[in-house]
Each structure stands twice: as C-alpha cells, then as structure tokens.
Design a protein around this motif. Sequence first.
Motif, mmCIF file in Angstrom:
data_model
loop_
_atom_site.group_PDB
_atom_site.id
_atom_site.type_symbol
_atom_site.label_atom_id
_atom_site.label_comp_id
_atom_site.label_asym_id
_atom_site.label_seq_id
_atom_site.Cartn_x
_atom_site.Cartn_y
_atom_site.Cartn_z
ATOM 1 N N ALA A 20 0.831 -1.205 0.000
ATOM 2 C CA ALA A 20 0.000 0.000 0.000
ATOM 3 C C ALA A 20 0.865 1.254 0.000
ATOM 4 O O ALA A 20 2.071 1.194 0.274
ATOM 5 C CB ALA A 20 -0.913 0.004 1.222
ATOM 6 N N GLN A 32 0.595 5.636 1.057
ATOM 7 C CA GLN A 32 -0.182 6.596 1.838
ATOM 8 C C GLN A 32 0.444 7.978 1.693
ATOM 9 O O GLN A 32 1.657 8.119 1.869
ATOM 10 C CB GLN A 32 -0.149 6.165 3.309
ATOM 11 N N ASP A 60 -6.013 12.666 -0.057
ATOM 12 C CA ASP A 60 -6.601 11.540 0.644
ATOM 13 C C ASP A 60 -5.459 10.825 1.358
ATOM 14 O O ASP A 60 -4.521 10.369 0.724
ATOM 15 C CB ASP A 60 -7.241 10.656 -0.441
ATOM 16 N N ASN A 71 -5.706 8.095 3.176
ATOM 17 C CA ASN A 71 -5.961 6.676 3.454
ATOM 18 C C ASN A 71 -4.987 5.791 2.680
ATOM 19 O O ASN A 71 -4.449 6.191 1.653
ATOM 20 C CB ASN A 71 -7.388 6.310 3.061
ATOM 21 N N LYS A 117 -3.806 3.209 0.113
ATOM 22 C CA LYS A 117 -4.286 2.809 -1.213
ATOM 23 C C LYS A 117 -3.486 1.599 -1.680
ATOM 24 O O LYS A 117 -2.278 1.510 -1.435
ATOM 25 C CB LYS A 117 -4.084 3.947 -2.222
ATOM 26 N N LYS A 118 -4.192 0.747 -2.386
ATOM 27 C CA LYS A 118 -3.538 -0.469 -2.883
ATOM 28 C C LYS A 118 -2.489 -0.132 -3.947
ATOM 29 O O LYS A 118 -2.728 0.736 -4.793
ATOM 30 C CB LYS A 118 -4.618 -1.369 -3.494
ATOM 31 N N TYR A 151 -3.838 2.117 -6.984
ATOM 32 C CA TYR A 151 -5.272 1.954 -7.235
ATOM 33 C C TYR A 151 -6.053 2.843 -6.267
ATOM 34 O O TYR A 151 -5.580 3.094 -5.148
ATOM 35 C CB TYR A 151 -5.668 0.487 -7.072
ATOM 36 N N PRO A 152 -7.228 3.285 -6.688
ATOM 37 C CA PRO A 152 -7.940 4.242 -5.833
ATOM 38 C C PRO A 152 -8.593 3.604 -4.600
ATOM 39 O O PRO A 152 -9.159 4.304 -3.779
ATOM 40 C CB PRO A 152 -9.003 4.839 -6.762
ATOM 41 N N GLU A 153 -8.495 2.287 -4.485
ATOM 42 C CA GLU A 153 -9.178 1.639 -3.360
ATOM 43 C C GLU A 153 -8.222 1.240 -2.235
ATOM 44 O O GLU A 153 -6.998 1.211 -2.433
ATOM 45 C CB GLU A 153 -9.966 0.407 -3.843
ATOM 46 N N ALA A 154 -8.810 0.892 -1.099
ATOM 47 C CA ALA A 154 -8.030 0.417 0.042
ATOM 48 C C ALA A 154 -7.360 -0.902 -0.336
ATOM 49 O O ALA A 154 -7.836 -1.618 -1.222
ATOM 50 C CB ALA A 154 -8.960 0.215 1.237
ATOM 51 N N PRO A 155 -6.251 -1.255 0.332
ATOM 52 C CA PRO A 155 -5.517 -2.451 -0.082
ATOM 53 C C PRO A 155 -6.178 -3.756 0.351
ATOM 54 O O PRO A 155 -5.692 -4.823 -0.018
ATOM 55 C CB PRO A 155 -4.156 -2.271 0.599
#
Length: 237
Positions: free
Chosen positions: A204, A206, A216, A218, A220-221, A232-236
């Motif tokens: 990930a 951050q 952001d 948070n 990110k994967k 990637y725009p999503e959480a890992p």
Amino acid sequence: MYVGEFLKSLDRTSTGVAGLDNLIGGGFVPGRVYLVVGPPGSGKTTLGVQFLVEGARNDEKGVYISIVQHPRIVTQDMLRYNFGLLAHVQAKRIVLHDLGEAIFGAGRRFSWNEILEMLLHIIKAENASRVVIDSFTSLEYAVVDPENKRMAVGRFIRKLHDMGVTCVIISEMLSSEAYTDEYYLADGVIVMHHFMRNYQMVRAIQVLKMHGVPHDSNLKKIRFTDEGLVVYPEAPF
Ligand SMILES: Nc1ncnc2c1ncn2[C@@H]1O[C@H](COP(=O)(O)OP(=O)(O)O)[C@@H](O)[C@H]1O
Ligand SMILES: [Mg+2]
C-alpha cells in the motif's frame, strides 16, 4: 485570490506512477522536495526511478544519486520493467551517480554540510530538474555531527527550492513512531507500506503530508506491474 485557488493554479508535474497523481491533485508541485519513506522492498527505488523516467520522457534531465546500492545494480533491477530506463540512461537524460562510493570509501566521516554540498554540487553540475536521493538514512552513519542534521537539511532543502529542482528523497522507515527530521522538512511525505494480512502480503501507499494540497491520506492499494508501480484508488484490503 483564495490561497486554495492559488494552490490549485500551481503547475503540476506527473510523478510517473499511474494513479499516484490523482491522490495529490494532479502530481507533484515542481520545485518542491518530497520524502518517500518505507521498509525494505516496499517500492521506494522503483517509485524514484519512475519519477525520473517520467521527466526524461519530457526531456527533463534526471539525476539518481545512489548512496547505498551500486548504480549498476539499480539499473539492472529496473530493466525488468517496460518503462525503458536504459534508453534514457544511454541518452544521458537520466544520470546515475554513486555518491555512496565517495562517502563510504573515503575512510573518514563528514559533516552534514559537507555531504549536502556534495549532493548540491552533483545536482548543479548535471543541471538536473528532477533528482532522486536513495537513500538519506545511511548518511546518518557517515556524519560526525548528527546534532546538526535539522539545520543542515533545512538549509539544503532551501537551496533546492532556490534551484527549482523537484526532488525525491528516499528514507528508510526506522520505526513508525520515530519521525526523522526530513518528515518535518519535506514539502510532502509519501509512505510505502507492506504488511501481512491473512497470510497474504499487502502492499500500500499513503500520502501522509502534502503541503497546501488537499489529499486523501488513506492507505491505497499498490501493485508492481511490468510498467512499474501502479496505485489503485481503493483500500488495499
Ligand atoms: N512483480 C512483483 N510482485 C511483487 N513484488 C515485487 C514485484 N516486483 C518487485 N517486487 C518487490 O519489490 C522489491 C523491489 O522494490 P524496490 O523499489 O527496490 O523497493 P525498496 O527500494 O523500497 O527496497 C522487490 O524486492 C520485491 O520485493
Ligand atoms: Mg531501494
């Protein structure tokens, strides 16, 4: 003009890492100094090389200053990616310097200012617009005056600002509790993570800090692909 509008109007330069620019309002602000920090094998060097390749594609001179690894090893490792490092090195759009050899082969220790002057000398001599220093952490072992780090690095970063170079300083993550001086002094901090979850390696990224840029923070994967790191725009998980 609101400060926010002013910052939005600042130029951006692509980081060269797909998906990362989107997290930081379009890319790095040129002429600023960014810290990329993380544990071993988390992708710091890959990110740094992608940043230089992106510049080289736009005819911006890039300098990779190696403190730890031999530049030849770095080049060899990066050849597995399709981003074409070798052609840029051959065309001298990217130059690799082995400062580690000069520092650790000298048989003596240096002051922070001496070391940072060596870095500035290389950056000036190459007329670089993008710079990667990989990594800052081992310099701590080469200095006689660890107490001067904050002042010397602060002065170094101001000089980089005056020169207008966009710089990625790579740092090893010693402990998540211990923020070293460069966390405070850099204009932005990107943290690379890897950890085990359900017996799976999770990778990930951050954006911990990005001066003046809404972002952001948070996790990110990220993935290593044939084109290098992709965010990637999503959480890992
Ligand atoms: N395709 C891949 N899949 C998973 N991990 C990879 C892949 N390619 C490289 N890596 C990991 O990335 C590491 C190299 O990344 P690097 O940018 O050199 O990390 P760092 O500079 O943070 O040590 C390798 O040691 C390996 O762990
Ligand atoms: Mg590395």
